[in-house]
Motif scaffolding. Structure first.
Motif, PDB file in Angstrom:
ATOM      1  N   LEU A   1      52.655  48.033  26.640  1.00  0.00           N
ATOM      2  CA  LEU A   1      51.539  48.977  26.703  1.00  0.00           C
ATOM      3  C   LEU A   1      50.348  48.458  25.906  1.00  0.00           C
ATOM      4  CD1 LEU A   1      50.264  51.705  27.473  1.00  0.00           C
ATOM      5  CD2 LEU A   1      51.305  52.645  25.387  1.00  0.00           C
ATOM      6  N   GLU A   2      50.597  47.998  24.689  1.00  0.00           N
ATOM      7  CA  GLU A   2      49.505  47.465  23.864  1.00  0.00           C
ATOM      8  C   GLU A   2      48.857  46.257  24.530  1.00  0.00           C
ATOM      9  OE1 GLU A   2      50.629  48.363  19.274  1.00  0.00           O
ATOM     10  OE2 GLU A   2      52.051  47.139  20.398  1.00  0.00           O
ATOM     11  N   ASN A   3      49.675  45.364  25.056  1.00  0.00           N
ATOM     12  CA  ASN A   3      49.130  44.186  25.754  1.00  0.00           C
ATOM     13  C   ASN A   3      48.260  44.602  26.938  1.00  0.00           C
ATOM     14  OD1 ASN A   3      50.205  42.175  24.098  1.00  0.00           O
ATOM     15  ND2 ASN A   3      52.135  42.162  25.202  1.00  0.00           N
ATOM     16  N   TRP A   4      48.735  45.610  27.684  1.00  0.00           N
ATOM     17  CA  TRP A   4      47.979  46.082  28.845  1.00  0.00           C
ATOM     18  C   TRP A   4      46.656  46.702  28.404  1.00  0.00           C
ATOM     19  CZ3 TRP A   4      47.099  51.245  30.831  1.00  0.00           C
ATOM     20  CH2 TRP A   4      46.520  51.256  32.109  1.00  0.00           C
ATOM     21  N   LEU A   5      46.697  47.561  27.385  1.00  0.00           N
ATOM     22  CA  LEU A   5      45.467  48.192  26.899  1.00  0.00           C
ATOM     23  C   LEU A   5      44.465  47.142  26.419  1.00  0.00           C
ATOM     24  CD1 LEU A   5      46.924  51.272  25.008  1.00  0.00           C
ATOM     25  CD2 LEU A   5      45.551  51.314  27.104  1.00  0.00           C
ATOM     26  N   LEU A   6      44.940  46.128  25.730  1.00  0.00           N
ATOM     27  CA  LEU A   6      44.050  45.061  25.264  1.00  0.00           C
ATOM     28  C   LEU A   6      43.481  44.265  26.431  1.00  0.00           C
ATOM     29  CD1 LEU A   6      46.030  43.879  22.132  1.00  0.00           C
ATOM     30  CD2 LEU A   6      43.724  44.857  22.133  1.00  0.00           C
ATOM     31  N   SER A   7      44.262  44.118  27.493  1.00  0.00           N
ATOM     32  CA  SER A   7      43.781  43.367  28.660  1.00  0.00           C
ATOM     33  C   SER A   7      42.656  44.106  29.375  1.00  0.00           C
ATOM     34  CB  SER A   7      44.928  43.096  29.641  1.00  0.00           C
ATOM     35  OG  SER A   7      45.250  44.261  30.398  1.00  0.00           O
ATOM     36  N   LEU A   8      42.599  45.425  29.217  1.00  0.00           N
ATOM     37  CA  LEU A   8      41.590  46.220  29.924  1.00  0.00           C
ATOM     38  C   LEU A   8      40.185  45.909  29.454  1.00  0.00           C
ATOM     39  CD1 LEU A   8      43.307  49.738  30.048  1.00  0.00           C
ATOM     40  CD2 LEU A   8      43.349  47.925  31.771  1.00  0.00           C
ATOM     41  N   ASP A   9      40.044  45.619  28.140  1.00  0.00           N
ATOM     42  CA  ASP A   9      38.704  45.333  27.613  1.00  0.00           C
ATOM     43  C   ASP A   9      38.622  43.943  26.986  1.00  0.00           C
ATOM     44  OD1 ASP A   9      40.071  45.737  25.240  1.00  0.00           O
ATOM     45  OD2 ASP A   9      38.886  47.452  24.594  1.00  0.00           O
ATOM     46  N   ASP A  10      39.380  43.026  27.565  1.00  0.00           N
ATOM     47  CA  ASP A  10      39.370  41.617  27.130  1.00  0.00           C
ATOM     48  C   ASP A  10      39.665  41.463  25.640  1.00  0.00           C
ATOM     49  OD1 ASP A  10      38.811  40.626  29.719  1.00  0.00           O
ATOM     50  OD2 ASP A  10      36.681  41.015  29.441  1.00  0.00           O
ATOM     51  N   GLY A  11      40.562  42.306  25.131  1.00  0.00           N
ATOM     52  CA  GLY A  11      41.006  42.166  23.750  1.00  0.00           C
ATOM     53  C   GLY A  11      40.121  42.814  22.712  1.00  0.00           C
ATOM     54  N   ALA A  12      39.088  43.542  23.119  1.00  0.00           N
ATOM     55  CA  ALA A  12      38.191  44.172  22.147  1.00  0.00           C
ATOM     56  C   ALA A  12      38.906  45.261  21.343  1.00  0.00           C
ATOM     57  CB  ALA A  12      36.965  44.746  22.845  1.00  0.00           C
ATOM     58  N   GLY A  13      39.896  45.897  21.941  1.00  0.00           N
ATOM     59  CA  GLY A  13      40.688  46.893  21.225  1.00  0.00           C
ATOM     60  C   GLY A  13      40.221  48.326  21.367  1.00  0.00           C
ATOM     61  N   ALA A  14      39.125  48.562  22.081  1.00  0.00           N
ATOM     62  CA  ALA A  14      38.608  49.932  22.218  1.00  0.00           C
ATOM     63  C   ALA A  14      39.584  50.835  22.958  1.00  0.00           C
ATOM     64  CB  ALA A  14      37.261  49.915  22.939  1.00  0.00           C
ATOM     65  N   MET A  15      40.360  50.276  23.858  1.00  0.00           N
ATOM     66  CA  MET A  15      41.268  51.091  24.659  1.00  0.00           C
ATOM     67  C   MET A  15      42.550  51.454  23.915  1.00  0.00           C
ATOM     68  SD  MET A  15      39.342  51.448  27.215  1.00  0.00           S
ATOM     69  CE  MET A  15      40.282  52.130  28.561  1.00  0.00           C
ATOM     70  N   LEU A  16      42.783  50.821  22.769  1.00  0.00           N
ATOM     71  CA  LEU A  16      43.971  51.137  21.976  1.00  0.00           C
ATOM     72  C   LEU A  16      43.943  52.576  21.462  1.00  0.00           C
ATOM     73  CD1 LEU A  16      44.476  47.832  19.966  1.00  0.00           C
ATOM     74  CD2 LEU A  16      45.938  48.734  21.790  1.00  0.00           C
ATOM     75  N   GLN A  17      42.776  53.210  21.457  1.00  0.00           N
ATOM     76  CA  GLN A  17      42.697  54.603  21.008  1.00  0.00           C
ATOM     77  C   GLN A  17      43.519  55.530  21.897  1.00  0.00           C
ATOM     78  OE1 GLN A  17      38.821  56.660  21.812  1.00  0.00           O
ATOM     79  NE2 GLN A  17      38.246  54.663  22.669  1.00  0.00           N
ATOM     80  N   TYR A  18      43.871  55.088  23.091  1.00  0.00           N
ATOM     81  CA  TYR A  18      44.644  55.899  24.028  1.00  0.00           C
ATOM     82  C   TYR A  18      46.150  55.636  23.927  1.00  0.00           C
ATOM     83  CZ  TYR A  18      39.987  56.536  25.969  1.00  0.00           C
ATOM     84  OH  TYR A  18      38.654  56.827  26.127  1.00  0.00           O
ATOM     85  N   LYS A  19      46.546  54.725  23.062  1.00  0.00           N
ATOM     86  CA  LYS A  19      47.958  54.333  22.982  1.00  0.00           C
ATOM     87  C   LYS A  19      48.864  55.515  22.679  1.00  0.00           C
ATOM     88  CE  LYS A  19      50.165  52.283  19.516  1.00  0.00           C
ATOM     89  NZ  LYS A  19      50.578  51.328  18.513  1.00  0.00           N
ATOM     90  N   ASP A  20      48.535  56.298  21.659  1.00  0.00           N
ATOM     91  CA  ASP A  20      49.423  57.386  21.252  1.00  0.00           C
ATOM     92  C   ASP A  20      49.609  58.423  22.351  1.00  0.00           C
ATOM     93  OD1 ASP A  20      49.868  56.182  18.815  1.00  0.00           O
ATOM     94  OD2 ASP A  20      48.393  57.398  17.743  1.00  0.00           O
ATOM     95  N   ILE A  21      48.532  58.778  23.029  1.00  0.00           N
ATOM     96  CA  ILE A  21      48.664  59.780  24.095  1.00  0.00           C
ATOM     97  C   ILE A  21      49.414  59.212  25.291  1.00  0.00           C
ATOM     98  CG2 ILE A  21      46.433  59.448  25.234  1.00  0.00           C
ATOM     99  CD1 ILE A  21      46.695  62.805  25.036  1.00  0.00           C
TER     100      ILE A  21
END
Length: 95
Positions: A17-37
């Motif tokens: 999941l973390e790898n996928w979220l990071l892939s969404l924004d080329d590793g910027a990490g902004a999408m990691l805020q959605y990890k918990d939900i």
């Protein structure tokens, strides 16, 4: 780098999941805020997330955002259009 955006807590390996979220924004990490939900609502399971994809050819599906079940945006609390676009493109790529 410990403490870097996208760095796994405790130095462990990232989850799919973390790898996928990071892939969404080329590793910027902004999408990691959605990890918990995503963990809470989808158990962090990419197969479950993939299930929100609306099949191409469905009436009314014209743009990339329409290719994602609208309930996903409410469930995951995605408000920013840019984040919706990143999710929609990422979900479309899930095999």
């Amino acid at each position: 780098r410990p403490g870097a955006i996208g760095a796994p807590a405790g130095g462990g390996a990232r989850s799919p999941l973390e790898n996928w979220l990071l892939s969404l924004d080329d590793g910027a990490g902004a999408m990691l805020q959605y990890k918990d939900i995503l963990l809470a609502e989808f158990d962090g399971d990419l197969e479950m997330i993939k299930a929100v994809k609306v099949e191409e050819g469905t009436p009314g599906v014209v743009g990339v955002l329409e290719q994602v079940d609208p309930s996903f945006w409410d469930t995951v609390k995605v408000a920013k259009t840019g984040h919706k676009m990143l999710f929609a493109k990422g979900i479309a790529r899930l095999e």
